[in-house]
Write an enzyme that holds these catalytic residues in place. Structure first.
Site, PDB file in Angstrom:
ATOM      1  N   GLY A  73      14.428 -50.528  -8.575  1.00  0.00           N
ATOM      2  CA  GLY A  73      14.558 -49.278  -9.313  1.00  0.00           C
ATOM      3  C   GLY A  73      13.289 -48.447  -9.305  1.00  0.00           C
ATOM      4  CG  HIS A 202      16.036 -56.939 -11.593  1.00  0.00           C
ATOM      5  ND1 HIS A 202      15.724 -57.101 -12.927  1.00  0.00           N
ATOM      6  CD2 HIS A 202      15.358 -55.845 -11.186  1.00  0.00           C
ATOM      7  CE1 HIS A 202      14.881 -56.145 -13.287  1.00  0.00           C
ATOM      8  NE2 HIS A 202      14.644 -55.360 -12.251  1.00  0.00           N
ATOM      9  CB  CYS A 326       7.276 -51.720 -19.280  1.00  0.00           C
ATOM     10  SG  CYS A 326       8.747 -51.651 -18.284  1.00  0.00           S
TER      11      CYS A 326
HETATM   12  C1  LIG Z   1      14.983 -51.627 -14.942  1.00  0.00           C
HETATM   13  C2  LIG Z   1      14.986 -50.150 -14.795  1.00  0.00           C
HETATM   14  C3  LIG Z   1      14.220 -49.518 -13.796  1.00  0.00           C
HETATM   15  C4  LIG Z   1      13.282 -50.274 -12.897  1.00  0.00           C
HETATM   16  O1  LIG Z   1      13.950 -51.084 -11.966  1.00  0.00           O
HETATM   17  P1  LIG Z   1      13.134 -52.276 -11.242  1.00  0.00           P
HETATM   18  O2  LIG Z   1      14.108 -52.776 -10.223  1.00  0.00           O
HETATM   19  O3  LIG Z   1      12.833 -53.283 -12.305  1.00  0.00           O
HETATM   20  O4  LIG Z   1      11.917 -51.687 -10.640  1.00  0.00           O
HETATM   21  C5  LIG Z   1      14.303 -48.147 -13.678  1.00  0.00           C
HETATM   22  N1  LIG Z   1      15.086 -47.426 -14.494  1.00  0.00           N
HETATM   23  C6  LIG Z   1      15.834 -47.986 -15.462  1.00  0.00           C
HETATM   24  C7  LIG Z   1      16.705 -47.126 -16.320  1.00  0.00           C
HETATM   25  C8  LIG Z   1      15.802 -49.363 -15.652  1.00  0.00           C
HETATM   26  O5  LIG Z   1      16.529 -49.909 -16.629  1.00  0.00           O
END
Ligand SMILES: *Cc1c(COP(=O)(O)O)cnc(C)c1O
Length: 402
Positions: A73, A202, A326
């Protein structure tokens, strides 16, 4: 290492589905060829990657040629925003919201230092946007509007297609961080106004470190990661093949389960929420309960610290969250709840429970059972009890000095 915890933190990450593990394993052992190789050994891996592209496309209602695999993400959000800016070098304005994931917000903060102007749209007490404010913020200089589909902390769902209509009317590119929405809300990119969409493995029972972007055909996309010509030049680097296969399988399973699993999760979520509201005084649901992900509830328990609740839940083997993973570890209140203008008394005592298709009724029962006692014990220790006005004043001062 074994675990038998009650896992209600699925917006932070999810268990990898055993069928996903099974699908990816051969690509860690036997089928290690490079998907770009000319020989048959690599070529068959290339075919599997194409199949995964189709599976991800099917979940989004997109063509496989519109899918770009990423590392997740965060990379997706970064690549989408940078691509949109690189493709329109003469435009220097970005519109986003105050409640985005740090993957978007931190990048926007950095882009401001590099001379871009960023509008951070505010939200109301329910966490919803004012679409007139959005429309008024758009100018001929707006390169990009980046807005999340659903909020990871509260589950609030934005009216993405209504927003898209207004954005496209003004000619800006429309990026949507749909990491929390994919697999929980049906999607069809063919009828959508979205230009670029981010998803992550994930959060949908695939492993960490794999994700995808949907990039609408015809949208100019300049890669953030430049290398060999992989993925039609949109993301350099040899594909994370086991991850890609896993994401494909996970997407297939999400599509298969979407309707029945989300209905079941919603039923359990509502039961949990109603039981807690009925048995615990001075608590309320944060977010828009009418436009919300089916698996998420964020509840504010007044006068106590969310972190203290989490520690006591943890002792009972229950995993929940006080907001974005985070920012945990610090006692900074969530930027999302703060943007919603929550009063100080609830801002610090908010807990998120997020379910998935593996959540069982007995696990919900266990949370319903322990929560009233936990809240009661913490409130008995809370300095608020004896001196509400003094406590509040002190807390406001602490906040003001940050
Ligand atoms: C978890 C999340 C991300 C980040 O995704 P990762 O795969 O952990 O880098 C970005 N945006 C939202 C809304 C998320 O919940």
């Amino acid at each position: 290492m074994h675990n038998n915890c009650i896992y209600l933190d699925n917006n932070a990450t999810t268990k990898v589905d055993p069928q996903v593990v099974e699908a990816m394993l051969p690509y860690l052992t036997e089928y290690y060829g490079n998907p770009s190789s000319m020989h048959t050994f690599g070529g068959q891996v290339g075919k599997a990657v194409l199949e995964a592209r189709k599976q991800v496309g099917a979940l989004l209602g997109a063509n496989e040629s519109e899918i770009v695999f990423t590392s997740g993400g965060t990379e997706g959000d970064n690549a989408a925003i940078r691509a949109a800016l690189l493709a329109q070098p003469d435009k220097r304005h970005i519109v986003t919201t105050q409640v985005e994931h740090p993957a978007v917000l931190t990048l926007c903060k950095q882009l401001e230092k590099q001379g871009y102007t960023v509008t951070y749209l505010s939200v109301n007490r329910q966490g919803q946007l004012d679409l007139d404010e959005l429309e008024a913020s758009l100018t001929g200089n707006t390169a990009l509007v980046s807005i999340m589909y659903a909020n990871n902390e509260t589950g609030t769902v934005f009216p993405i297609e209504e927003i898209g209509l207004r954005v496209k009317d003004k000619g800006a590119l429309f990026h949507v961080d749909a990491v929390q929405a994919v697999g929980k809300i049906p999607m069809n990119m063919q009828t959508s106004k979205i230009d670029i969409l981010t998803m992550s493995g994930h959060k949908i029972h695939a492993p960490k470190g794999i994700g995808a972007l949907y990039v609408r055909r015809g949208v100019r996309f300049r890669p953030m990661i430049i290398g060999g010509g992989q993925q039609r030049g949109r993301r350099g680097g040899t594909e994370n093949v086991p991850g890609v296969i896993a994401l494909g399988k996970a997407a297939e399973l999400e599509l298969l389960h979407l309707e029945e699993a989300t209905a079941r999760e919603k039923r359990m979520r509502d039961r949990l929420e109603q039981a807690l509201l009925a048995t615990i005084p001075d608590c309320e649901v944060n977010g828009d309960i009418t436009q919300r992900l089916p698996n998420t509830t964020n509840i504010g328990f007044k006068y106590i610290e969310g972190e203290a609740i989490l520690l006591m839940l943890n002792q009972k083997g229950i995993c929940a969250s006080s907001g974005s993973a985070c920012s945990s570890g610090s006692l900074e209140p969530s930027h999302v709840l703060r943007a919603m203008g929550l009063p100080y008394t609830t801002l610090h005592g908010s807990i998120r429970f997020s379910l998935c298709r593996y959540t069982r009724e007995a696990e919900i029962d266990a949370v319903i059972e322990v929560m009233p006692g936990i809240v009661e014990r913490l409130r008995a220790l809370s300095p608020f009890k004896s001196d509400e006005a003094g406590w509040l004043q002190e807390q406001e001062q602490v906040l003001a000095h940050r």
